[in-house]
Write a protein that holds these residues in place. Structure first.
Motif, PDB file in Angstrom:
ATOM      1  N   LEU A   1      -0.969  -7.907   5.498  1.00 22.53           N
ATOM      2  CA  LEU A   1      -1.697  -7.693   4.154  1.00 22.53           C
ATOM      3  C   LEU A   1      -0.993  -7.249   3.005  1.00 22.53           C
ATOM      4  N   GLN A   2      -0.057  -6.589   3.340  1.00 20.07           N
ATOM      5  CA  GLN A   2       0.916  -5.894   2.399  1.00 20.07           C
ATOM      6  C   GLN A   2       1.807  -7.277   1.638  1.00 20.07           C
ATOM      7  N   GLU A   3       2.325  -7.855   2.455  1.00 20.83           N
ATOM      8  CA  GLU A   3       3.164  -8.928   2.175  1.00 20.83           C
ATOM      9  C   GLU A   3       2.073 -10.010   1.323  1.00 20.83           C
ATOM     10  N   MET A   4       0.800 -10.232   1.600  1.00 14.41           N
ATOM     11  CA  MET A   4       0.080 -11.257   0.835  1.00 14.41           C
ATOM     12  C   MET A   4      -0.341 -10.418  -0.315  1.00 14.41           C
ATOM     13  N   LEU A   5      -0.399  -9.160  -0.548  1.00 15.16           N
ATOM     14  CA  LEU A   5      -0.858  -8.442  -1.821  1.00 15.16           C
ATOM     15  C   LEU A   5       0.592  -8.649  -2.738  1.00 15.16           C
ATOM     16  N   ASP A   6       1.655  -8.237  -1.861  1.00 15.96           N
ATOM     17  CA  ASP A   6       2.958  -8.273  -2.866  1.00 15.96           C
ATOM     18  C   ASP A   6       3.434  -9.685  -3.428  1.00 15.96           C
TER      19      ASP A   6
END
Length: 66
Positions: free
Chosen positions: A57-62
């Motif tokens: 999720l963090q990678e997607m948001l980043d």
């Protein structure tokens, strides 16, 4: 919190690690809002989070950061 998690994270106002505290706050509240809406994430982001975890999720948001 005025801004939802996603909006605040993308704006650099909070760290990703704040997600856990917000989920806990939601769990112990009387808020009937679905968690996805409470956090301001969309269905695809929710699916990635559930299926692959926090890092995904963090990678997607980043990738969405300006």
């Amino acid at each position: 919190m005025e801004k939802k998690f996603k909006e605040a994270y993308l704006a650099g106002l909070i760290e990703f690690e704040e997600l856990d505290a917000l989920v806990s706050r939601w769990n112990f509240s009387d808020d009937n809002t679905p968690l996805r809406e409470y956090l301001g994430i969309n269905g695809d982001e929710e699916d990635v989070w559930i299926e692959e975890g926090d890092e995904a999720l963090q990678e997607m948001l980043d990738r969405q950061k300006a």
